[in-house]
Design a protein around this motif. Structure first.
Motif, PDB file in Angstrom:
ATOM      1  N   LEU A   1     -51.236  62.817  29.009  1.00  0.00           N
ATOM      2  CA  LEU A   1     -51.281  64.124  28.361  1.00  0.00           C
ATOM      3  C   LEU A   1     -51.093  64.015  26.860  1.00  0.00           C
ATOM      4  O   LEU A   1     -50.291  63.215  26.385  1.00  0.00           O
ATOM      5  CB  LEU A   1     -50.177  65.014  28.941  1.00  0.00           C
ATOM      6  CG  LEU A   1     -50.159  65.148  30.464  1.00  0.00           C
ATOM      7  CD1 LEU A   1     -48.857  65.748  30.920  1.00  0.00           C
ATOM      8  CD2 LEU A   1     -51.334  65.976  30.925  1.00  0.00           C
ATOM      9  N   GLN A   2     -51.820  64.851  26.137  1.00  0.00           N
ATOM     10  CA  GLN A   2     -51.605  64.984  24.704  1.00  0.00           C
ATOM     11  C   GLN A   2     -51.478  66.469  24.427  1.00  0.00           C
ATOM     12  O   GLN A   2     -52.458  67.201  24.522  1.00  0.00           O
ATOM     13  CB  GLN A   2     -52.745  64.379  23.895  1.00  0.00           C
ATOM     14  CG  GLN A   2     -52.442  64.294  22.421  1.00  0.00           C
ATOM     15  CD  GLN A   2     -51.127  63.566  22.106  1.00  0.00           C
ATOM     16  OE1 GLN A   2     -50.815  62.533  22.670  1.00  0.00           O
ATOM     17  NE2 GLN A   2     -50.331  64.134  21.217  1.00  0.00           N
ATOM     18  N   ALA A   3     -50.294  66.900  24.107  1.00  0.00           N
ATOM     19  CA  ALA A   3     -50.039  68.336  24.004  1.00  0.00           C
ATOM     20  C   ALA A   3     -49.094  68.692  22.873  1.00  0.00           C
ATOM     21  O   ALA A   3     -48.241  69.550  23.026  1.00  0.00           O
ATOM     22  CB  ALA A   3     -49.485  68.832  25.335  1.00  0.00           C
ATOM     23  N   ASP A   4     -49.255  68.022  21.732  1.00  0.00           N
ATOM     24  CA  ASP A   4     -48.402  68.382  20.612  1.00  0.00           C
ATOM     25  C   ASP A   4     -48.680  69.830  20.221  1.00  0.00           C
ATOM     26  O   ASP A   4     -49.779  70.319  20.356  1.00  0.00           O
ATOM     27  CB  ASP A   4     -48.602  67.440  19.425  1.00  0.00           C
ATOM     28  CG  ASP A   4     -50.058  67.235  19.066  1.00  0.00           C
ATOM     29  OD1 ASP A   4     -50.884  67.213  19.989  1.00  0.00           O
ATOM     30  OD2 ASP A   4     -50.356  67.117  17.873  1.00  0.00           O
TER      31      ASP A   4
ATOM     32  N   LEU B   1     -32.822  63.288  35.890  1.00  0.00           N
ATOM     33  CA  LEU B   1     -33.953  64.221  35.877  1.00  0.00           C
ATOM     34  C   LEU B   1     -34.261  64.712  34.470  1.00  0.00           C
ATOM     35  O   LEU B   1     -35.423  64.764  34.055  1.00  0.00           O
ATOM     36  CB  LEU B   1     -33.673  65.414  36.801  1.00  0.00           C
ATOM     37  CG  LEU B   1     -33.625  65.127  38.299  1.00  0.00           C
ATOM     38  CD1 LEU B   1     -33.171  66.368  39.062  1.00  0.00           C
ATOM     39  CD2 LEU B   1     -34.970  64.639  38.803  1.00  0.00           C
ATOM     40  N   VAL B   2     -33.226  65.085  33.724  1.00  0.00           N
ATOM     41  CA  VAL B   2     -33.423  65.571  32.353  1.00  0.00           C
ATOM     42  C   VAL B   2     -34.006  64.462  31.483  1.00  0.00           C
ATOM     43  O   VAL B   2     -34.965  64.686  30.728  1.00  0.00           O
ATOM     44  CB  VAL B   2     -32.109  66.128  31.762  1.00  0.00           C
ATOM     45  CG1 VAL B   2     -32.257  66.411  30.270  1.00  0.00           C
ATOM     46  CG2 VAL B   2     -31.691  67.396  32.505  1.00  0.00           C
ATOM     47  N   ASP B   3     -33.461  63.251  31.584  1.00  0.00           N
ATOM     48  CA  ASP B   3     -33.972  62.134  30.785  1.00  0.00           C
ATOM     49  C   ASP B   3     -35.448  61.872  31.096  1.00  0.00           C
ATOM     50  O   ASP B   3     -36.241  61.630  30.182  1.00  0.00           O
ATOM     51  CB  ASP B   3     -33.151  60.866  31.024  1.00  0.00           C
ATOM     52  CG  ASP B   3     -31.759  60.930  30.416  1.00  0.00           C
ATOM     53  OD1 ASP B   3     -31.487  61.843  29.603  1.00  0.00           O
ATOM     54  OD2 ASP B   3     -30.931  60.065  30.767  1.00  0.00           O
ATOM     55  N   GLY B   4     -35.814  61.932  32.366  1.00  0.00           N
ATOM     56  CA  GLY B   4     -37.216  61.710  32.743  1.00  0.00           C
ATOM     57  C   GLY B   4     -38.126  62.785  32.195  1.00  0.00           C
ATOM     58  O   GLY B   4     -39.232  62.497  31.702  1.00  0.00           O
ATOM     59  N   ALA B   5     -37.693  64.034  32.250  1.00  0.00           N
ATOM     60  CA  ALA B   5     -38.497  65.138  31.717  1.00  0.00           C
ATOM     61  C   ALA B   5     -38.662  65.003  30.211  1.00  0.00           C
ATOM     62  O   ALA B   5     -39.772  65.150  29.680  1.00  0.00           O
ATOM     63  CB  ALA B   5     -37.850  66.483  32.064  1.00  0.00           C
ATOM     64  N   LEU B   6     -37.576  64.709  29.513  1.00  0.00           N
ATOM     65  CA  LEU B   6     -37.647  64.580  28.059  1.00  0.00           C
ATOM     66  C   LEU B   6     -38.528  63.404  27.648  1.00  0.00           C
ATOM     67  O   LEU B   6     -39.284  63.500  26.667  1.00  0.00           O
ATOM     68  CB  LEU B   6     -36.247  64.455  27.463  1.00  0.00           C
ATOM     69  CG  LEU B   6     -35.352  65.693  27.614  1.00  0.00           C
ATOM     70  CD1 LEU B   6     -33.959  65.421  27.050  1.00  0.00           C
ATOM     71  CD2 LEU B   6     -35.973  66.911  26.959  1.00  0.00           C
ATOM     72  N   ALA B   7     -38.465  62.307  28.386  1.00  0.00           N
ATOM     73  CA  ALA B   7     -39.317  61.149  28.080  1.00  0.00           C
ATOM     74  C   ALA B   7     -40.791  61.501  28.258  1.00  0.00           C
ATOM     75  O   ALA B   7     -41.631  61.148  27.428  1.00  0.00           O
ATOM     76  CB  ALA B   7     -38.935  59.961  28.961  1.00  0.00           C
ATOM     77  N   ALA B   8     -41.115  62.218  29.330  1.00  0.00           N
ATOM     78  CA  ALA B   8     -42.511  62.613  29.567  1.00  0.00           C
ATOM     79  C   ALA B   8     -43.003  63.549  28.479  1.00  0.00           C
ATOM     80  O   ALA B   8     -44.150  63.431  28.013  1.00  0.00           O
ATOM     81  CB  ALA B   8     -42.639  63.272  30.937  1.00  0.00           C
ATOM     82  N   LEU B   9     -42.165  64.476  28.052  1.00  0.00           N
ATOM     83  CA  LEU B   9     -42.565  65.416  27.000  1.00  0.00           C
ATOM     84  C   LEU B   9     -42.761  64.688  25.669  1.00  0.00           C
ATOM     85  O   LEU B   9     -43.698  64.983  24.919  1.00  0.00           O
ATOM     86  CB  LEU B   9     -41.539  66.545  26.879  1.00  0.00           C
ATOM     87  CG  LEU B   9     -41.442  67.446  28.115  1.00  0.00           C
ATOM     88  CD1 LEU B   9     -40.273  68.415  27.976  1.00  0.00           C
ATOM     89  CD2 LEU B   9     -42.749  68.187  28.365  1.00  0.00           C
TER      90      LEU B   9
ATOM     91  N   ALA C   1     -46.014  62.946  25.635  1.00  0.00           N
ATOM     92  CA  ALA C   1     -47.126  63.885  25.503  1.00  0.00           C
ATOM     93  C   ALA C   1     -47.266  64.389  24.067  1.00  0.00           C
ATOM     94  O   ALA C   1     -48.143  65.194  23.775  1.00  0.00           O
ATOM     95  CB  ALA C   1     -46.942  65.060  26.464  1.00  0.00           C
ATOM     96  N   GLY C   2     -46.376  63.951  23.192  1.00  0.00           N
ATOM     97  CA  GLY C   2     -46.477  64.323  21.793  1.00  0.00           C
ATOM     98  C   GLY C   2     -45.706  65.557  21.402  1.00  0.00           C
ATOM     99  O   GLY C   2     -45.898  66.099  20.314  1.00  0.00           O
ATOM    100  N   LEU C   3     -44.821  66.001  22.278  1.00  0.00           N
ATOM    101  CA  LEU C   3     -44.041  67.195  21.969  1.00  0.00           C
ATOM    102  C   LEU C   3     -42.799  66.824  21.171  1.00  0.00           C
ATOM    103  O   LEU C   3     -42.192  65.785  21.401  1.00  0.00           O
ATOM    104  CB  LEU C   3     -43.633  67.903  23.252  1.00  0.00           C
ATOM    105  CG  LEU C   3     -44.806  68.371  24.104  1.00  0.00           C
ATOM    106  CD1 LEU C   3     -44.319  68.964  25.404  1.00  0.00           C
ATOM    107  CD2 LEU C   3     -45.643  69.364  23.360  1.00  0.00           C
TER     108      LEU C   3
END
Length: 165
Positions: A11-14, A33-41, A44-46
């Motif tokens: 994903l690229q979603a900046d 769970l939070v660490d995994g979500a933040l890493a994925a975001l 994705a360039g967020l």
């Protein structure tokens, strides 16, 4: 879902505004769970997503609804409910699932569902994205939320430009 057959989401979603709403019960699982979500975001360039911690999974829908109404493009909802000896498990799981679904459908804001509903703590740890875990449901929930925003983009392009609203 067992993890088998999961899509490979690059994903690229900046530019998106994403909120991560996470319960506090079962701190070790929730931290994963939070660490995994933040890493994925981040991948994705967020930039820095907003992180809101609520007491438990039952409180996730109201926090997600507030974020959706505040103009976030997506919400990632993270929690864990572990079965005990009473019907409490069934009520909390159903309330969280129904509430988060309602938020997404009623507002049109994608909600990544990262609420673990497990029979044992070991099952939760195995899905929390920790060292030694087989799955990372926080990462998957974040990817699903962002991928849904991007999939819906052709229907409403302004959603990728929050400052143009």
């Amino acid at each position: 879902m067992s993890g088998a057959g999961a899509p490979d989401l690059t994903l690229q979603a900046d530019g998106l505004r994403v909120a991560v709403v996470a319960a506090q019960w079962h701190q070790t699982v929730m931290d994963g769970l939070v660490d995994g979500a933040l890493a994925a975001l981040k991948e994705a360039g967020l930039g820095e997503p907003t992180v809101i911690r609520v007491p438990g999974s039952f409180e996730l829908p109201v926090a997600a609804a507030r974020c959706a109404r505040a103009g976030f493009d997506a919400v990632v909802a993270l929690g864990v409910v572990i079965r005990g000896g009473t019907p409490h498990f069934d009520y909390v799981c159903q309330a969280a699932t129904d509430g988060l679904t309602r938020v997404s459908v009623d507002t049109g804001v994608p909600v990544g569902f990262g609420v673990l509903t497990c029979d044992t703590e070991e099952q939760a740890l195995d899905r929390a994205g920790l060292e030694g875990s087989r799955e990372d449901k926080g990462r998957e929930a974040a990817q699903a939320a962002v991928a849904t925003v991007l999939a819906l983009h052709p229907l409403h392009p302004l959603s990728l430009h929050p400052h143009s609203r």
